[in-house]
Enzyme design. Structure first.
Site, PDB file in Angstrom:
ATOM      1  N   GLY A  66       0.807  -1.216   0.000  1.00  0.00           N
ATOM      2  CA  GLY A  66       0.000   0.000   0.000  1.00  0.00           C
ATOM      3  C   GLY A  66       0.841   1.268   0.000  1.00  0.00           C
ATOM      4  CG  HIS A  91       4.970   4.993  -5.235  1.00  0.00           C
ATOM      5  ND1 HIS A  91       5.524   4.229  -6.243  1.00  0.00           N
ATOM      6  CD2 HIS A  91       5.466   4.491  -4.068  1.00  0.00           C
ATOM      7  CE1 HIS A  91       6.342   3.342  -5.722  1.00  0.00           C
ATOM      8  NE2 HIS A  91       6.315   3.465  -4.398  1.00  0.00           N
ATOM      9  CG  HIS A 136       3.066   0.564  -5.559  1.00  0.00           C
ATOM     10  ND1 HIS A 136       3.269   1.713  -4.818  1.00  0.00           N
ATOM     11  CD2 HIS A 136       3.653  -0.447  -4.864  1.00  0.00           C
ATOM     12  CE1 HIS A 136       3.936   1.399  -3.711  1.00  0.00           C
ATOM     13  NE2 HIS A 136       4.182   0.108  -3.708  1.00  0.00           N
TER      14      HIS A 136
HETATM   15  P1  AMP Z   1       5.949  -2.317  -1.645  1.00  0.00           P
HETATM   16  O1  AMP Z   1       4.552  -1.812  -1.520  1.00  0.00           O
HETATM   17  O2  AMP Z   1       6.990  -1.323  -1.291  1.00  0.00           O
HETATM   18  O3  AMP Z   1       6.128  -3.656  -0.986  1.00  0.00           O
HETATM   19  O4  AMP Z   1       6.165  -2.575  -3.183  1.00  0.00           O
HETATM   20  C1  AMP Z   1       5.289  -3.393  -3.927  1.00  0.00           C
HETATM   21  C2  AMP Z   1       5.891  -3.647  -5.282  1.00  0.00           C
HETATM   22  O5  AMP Z   1       6.085  -2.423  -5.958  1.00  0.00           O
HETATM   23  C3  AMP Z   1       7.253  -4.327  -5.189  1.00  0.00           C
HETATM   24  O6  AMP Z   1       7.367  -5.290  -6.209  1.00  0.00           O
HETATM   25  C4  AMP Z   1       8.192  -3.178  -5.406  1.00  0.00           C
HETATM   26  O7  AMP Z   1       9.437  -3.567  -5.933  1.00  0.00           O
HETATM   27  C5  AMP Z   1       7.415  -2.349  -6.408  1.00  0.00           C
HETATM   28  N1  AMP Z   1       7.910  -0.967  -6.412  1.00  0.00           N
HETATM   29  C6  AMP Z   1       8.095  -0.167  -5.341  1.00  0.00           C
HETATM   30  N2  AMP Z   1       8.625   1.024  -5.729  1.00  0.00           N
HETATM   31  C7  AMP Z   1       8.777   0.955  -7.072  1.00  0.00           C
HETATM   32  C8  AMP Z   1       9.297   1.848  -8.068  1.00  0.00           C
HETATM   33  N3  AMP Z   1       9.755   3.067  -7.752  1.00  0.00           N
HETATM   34  N4  AMP Z   1       9.300   1.446  -9.356  1.00  0.00           N
HETATM   35  C9  AMP Z   1       8.853   0.207  -9.698  1.00  0.00           C
HETATM   36  N5  AMP Z   1       8.356  -0.680  -8.805  1.00  0.00           N
HETATM   37  C10 AMP Z   1       8.319  -0.317  -7.513  1.00  0.00           C
END
Ligand code: AMP
Length: 282
Positions: free
Chosen positions: A31, A34, A37
């Site tokens: 969650g 941005h 995601h």
């Molecule tokens: P998180 O919510 O931080 O666990 O991230 C969920 C997914 O979004 C994971 O696979 C992250 O690697 C991906 N993600 C987070 N930040 C970015 C970004 N700046 N660019 C691309 N994917 C992202």
């Protein structure tokens, strides 16, 4: 967008996709969404028949002194963003659904999860692997989408899916960045204005190392030193690691060859930020 708040509604949704012979694309998240995601959701829509995202702040991947309790939770905005991107369903489990009473099984990642971020976050990747395994079994995706921003996480999950013969394709997608190059992250919300400005030097450090690589430098220590210099000049004091590794195994190299990736982690104010760059890519 369908809201799947409990296991029964998730199972019914998955069963309906099965019946219709639709391929499920899955985007697991914690969650505070941005554009990074959303880029995963967009790719999932292109490559699959149906897309389900999940939002679950997974307690087993946080250490005792980490930011689990304070992790940003912005559900209403997240729902609107996912719906706007054409996501078909959102799975929103609570901790009791994922880890019911009596839960005791562990997933152990092994060496890939022990180095780099695993050093300062012992058990972190085991917690990630555990929740991803449970989510894969519940959602049964054909393809799961992860961001290369969390490079070690991507490598760990891809390895796990292969090692454990999970019937899912694990896809890694490029890091989405702010205008100054800072990798988008839910944790960027923790940055005060001055810190936010300094945080841009993480990307500049990776670029500087890549320049040296392109100019022919193959000594990992020199490449790492160049990145450290840029971080220091940019006022980043809390560097945790800067490392050049082989892209698939994350093994250190005496001389850089094949596909090298530079990974780094640093504390900036309250935030622990990570970033990486494959040095051999254009
Ligand atoms: P998180 O919510 O931080 O666990 O991230 C969920 C997914 O979004 C994971 O696979 C992250 O690697 C991906 N993600 C987070 N930040 C970015 C970004 N700046 N660019 C691309 N994917 C992202």
């Amino acid at each position: 967008m369908e809201l799947l708040n409990d296991l029964a509604s998730l199972r019914a949704w998955v069963a309906a996709r099965d019946l219709a012979r639709e391929r499920i694309g899955f985007v697991p998240t914690m969650g505070a969404l941005h554009a990074g995601h959303l880029s995963l959701v967009r790719q999932a829509r292109l490559r699959c028949d149906r897309v389900v995202a999940s939002i679950f702040v997974n307690p087993t991947q946080f250490g005792p002194h980490e930011d689990f309790a304070n992790y940003p939770r912005t559900l209403e905005a997240d729902r609107a963003m996912l719906a706007g991107e054409g996501c078909d369903a959102l799975f929103l489990p609570d901790a009791g659904m994922i880890y019911p009473d009596g839960f005791g099984t562990r997933v152990v990642v092994g060496p890939l999860g022990e180095d780099l971020c695993g050093r300062s976050r012992p058990g972190h990747f085991d917690g990630v692997a555990l929740v991803v395994t449970i989510l894969f079994h519940l959602v049964r995706p054909a393809v799961a989408f992860f961001g290369l921003k969390d490079y070690q996480q991507f490598v760990v999950i891809r390895r796990m899916a292969r090692d454990l013969a999970m019937p899912v394709e694990v896809v890694g997608l490029p890091t989405v960045r702010e205008a100054d190059g800072l990798a988008m992250s839910s944790r960027n919300r923790y940055l005060e204005p001055g810190e936010r400005q300094r945080a841009g030097s993480l990307y500049r450090a990776l670029l500087a190392a890549k320049e040296r690589y392109r100019a022919g430098e193959r000594d990992p220590a020199v490449l790492e030193g160049e990145a450290l210099r840029v971080l220091r000049e940019g006022g980043i004091e809390g560097v945790e690691y800067v490392a050049v590794r082989e892209a698939e195994s994350l093994a250190p190299m005496e001389r850089v060859s094949g596909e090298p990736v530079m990974l780094l982690a640093a504390r900036v104010g309250r935030a622990r930020l990570i970033d990486n760059m494959v040095l051999s890519l254009a």
